[in-house]
Design an enzyme around this catalytic site. Structure first.
Site, short mmCIF file in Angstrom:
data_model
loop_
_atom_site.label_atom_id
_atom_site.label_comp_id
_atom_site.label_asym_id
_atom_site.label_seq_id
_atom_site.Cartn_x
_atom_site.Cartn_y
_atom_site.Cartn_z
N HIS A 1 0.86 -1.18 0.00
CA HIS A 1 0.00 0.00 0.00
C HIS A 1 0.90 1.23 0.00
O HIS A 1 1.73 1.40 0.89
CB HIS A 1 -0.93 0.02 1.22
CG HIS A 1 -1.89 1.18 1.18
ND1 HIS A 1 -3.17 1.07 0.70
CD2 HIS A 1 -1.73 2.48 1.56
CE1 HIS A 1 -3.77 2.25 0.77
NE2 HIS A 1 -2.91 3.12 1.29
N CYS A 2 0.72 2.09 -0.99
CA CYS A 2 1.59 3.27 -1.13
C CYS A 2 0.83 4.53 -0.74
O CYS A 2 -0.15 4.90 -1.41
CB CYS A 2 2.09 3.38 -2.57
SG CYS A 2 3.16 4.82 -2.84
N PRO A 3 1.24 5.22 0.32
CA PRO A 3 0.54 6.45 0.72
C PRO A 3 0.66 7.56 -0.32
O PRO A 3 -0.19 8.45 -0.37
CB PRO A 3 1.23 6.83 2.03
CG PRO A 3 2.55 6.16 2.00
CD PRO A 3 2.36 4.91 1.22
N ALA B 1 -2.17 6.88 -2.45
CA ALA B 1 -3.40 6.64 -1.69
C ALA B 1 -4.13 5.40 -2.22
O ALA B 1 -5.37 5.40 -2.34
CB ALA B 1 -4.32 7.87 -1.73
N ASN B 2 -3.37 4.39 -2.55
CA ASN B 2 -3.95 3.20 -3.15
C ASN B 2 -3.00 2.03 -2.96
O ASN B 2 -1.81 2.22 -2.69
CB ASN B 2 -4.18 3.43 -4.64
CG ASN B 2 -5.13 2.44 -5.27
OD1 ASN B 2 -5.73 1.61 -4.58
ND2 ASN B 2 -5.29 2.51 -6.58
#
Length: 327
Positions: free
Chosen positions: A167-169, A172-173
């Site tokens: 999950h990559c901030p 946001a996905n």
């Protein structure tokens, strides 16, 4: 009679340890929940921040750094302008595609996997694995559905993700089956663009940094200096990240699978076996699978172009190689 107090003391110690372990587990659970909620909340802020920084560097590059050398429509200006436009478009296209593309989720109905009621009950009740024609199936207790191979549950997104990488901030996905290619190409073009922008900005940066010289430009000295520093720093940071993501793509692994494969390899070594990543088909086939291409495609260069590959597969059924072998 003398041993009884000792036994009582040991049992008390064990009870205290169990109670302490329970408190630690609850504390870690609360910390994990807080971190996940924070990441979920700040995700859109990170997307806005990343978009602003990227747009700012591109703006300074086009309105100041390119004409710093030669006019736009001179031969030298066009040789600078055309690749700049292409790289900028690819950065924006792949970034937005990573943000807004659903990474992929397994079918909500267990009927998709042609399982019997007994198998579904076995999966959901005892958390066992079942080998089917679609691979090794598990059960997700949070989604209350079948979890196909290479699928993991993301607590931040609140759903299972096909071939989940992480999950990559910054987007946001989750990065998963449907948008992993977009993510890698975003990293690649951002790395390439930052390197190119940094190179083009070096002389303008030196000129802007010398307060004794007159400065003529649409943007301020500070904007030129800031864009050069940001582009150079991001280029250096992305060099390692790009190398990591390329390694995963060419060995047919995700970030999660890399660490589980390391653990499986260590266990196999202790048993006198040699572990092989079951999804590794060789560098060439791994590359084609990742980019949704087929062998012999005359347009081999299209992996560099901004498009959605047509042959990514369903993200559920995966071709596997042989697994642990004796040594």
């Amino acid at each position: 009679h003398r041993r009884q107090p000792l036994r009582h003391k040991v049992s008390l110690n064990r009870a205290n340890m169990a109670r302490g372990n329970g408190l630690v587990a609850k504390f870690l659970y609360v910390c994990k929940a807080i971190v996940e909620n924070v990441v979920k909340i700040v995700g859109p802020i990170f997307v806005l921040l990343a978009s602003t920084l990227i747009t700012g560097v591109i703006y300074v590059h086009f309105v100041h750094n390119i004409p710093f050398y030669q006019p736009y429509f001179s031969i030298g200006g066009l040789l600078n302008l055309i690749p700049s436009i292409f790289i900028s478009f690819c950065i924006g296209y792949n970034y937005l595609s990573t943000v807004f593309t659903n990474p992929g989720s397994p079918p909500p109905s267990a009927n998709y996997y042609n399982l019997t009621e007994e198998e579904i009950e076995l999966l959901s009740g005892k958390q066992v694995h079942i080998q089917s024609k679609k691979g090794l199936l598990k059960w997700c207790g949070k989604c209350d559905t079948v979890k196909p191979p290479r699928t993991h549950h993301c607590s931040i997104c609140g759903k299972c993700v096909l071939k989940m990488d992480h999950h990559c901030p910054w987007v946001a996905n989750c990065v998963g089956h449907e948008n992993h290619r977009f993510f890698l190409m975003f990293i690649f073009y951002l790395w390439l663009g930052c390197g190119y922008a940094s190179m083009c900005a070096f002389l303008p940066f030196r000129a802007a940094g010398n307060s004794l010289l007159p400065f003529h430009g649409v943007v301020s000295r500070g904007a030129v200096i800031f864009s050069f520093v940001i582009a150079t720093a991001v280029f250096v940071a992305l060099t390692l990240m790009l190398a990591w993501q390329l390694l995963l793509a060419l060995t047919n692994q995700t970030t999660i699978e890399f660490y589980t494969n390391q653990a499986d390899s260590s266990r196999a070594k202790k048993r006198g076996e040699l572990f092989k990543n079951p999804y590794d088909q060789g560098i060439g086939r791994n590359f084609l699978q990742f980019y949704g291409m087929v062998r012999g495609d005359p347009y081999w260069f299209k992996w560099l172009l901004p498009f959605q590959p047509p042959n990514l597969g369903d993200g559920i059924v995966w071709e596997t190689a042989r697994v642990p072998m004796s040594v």
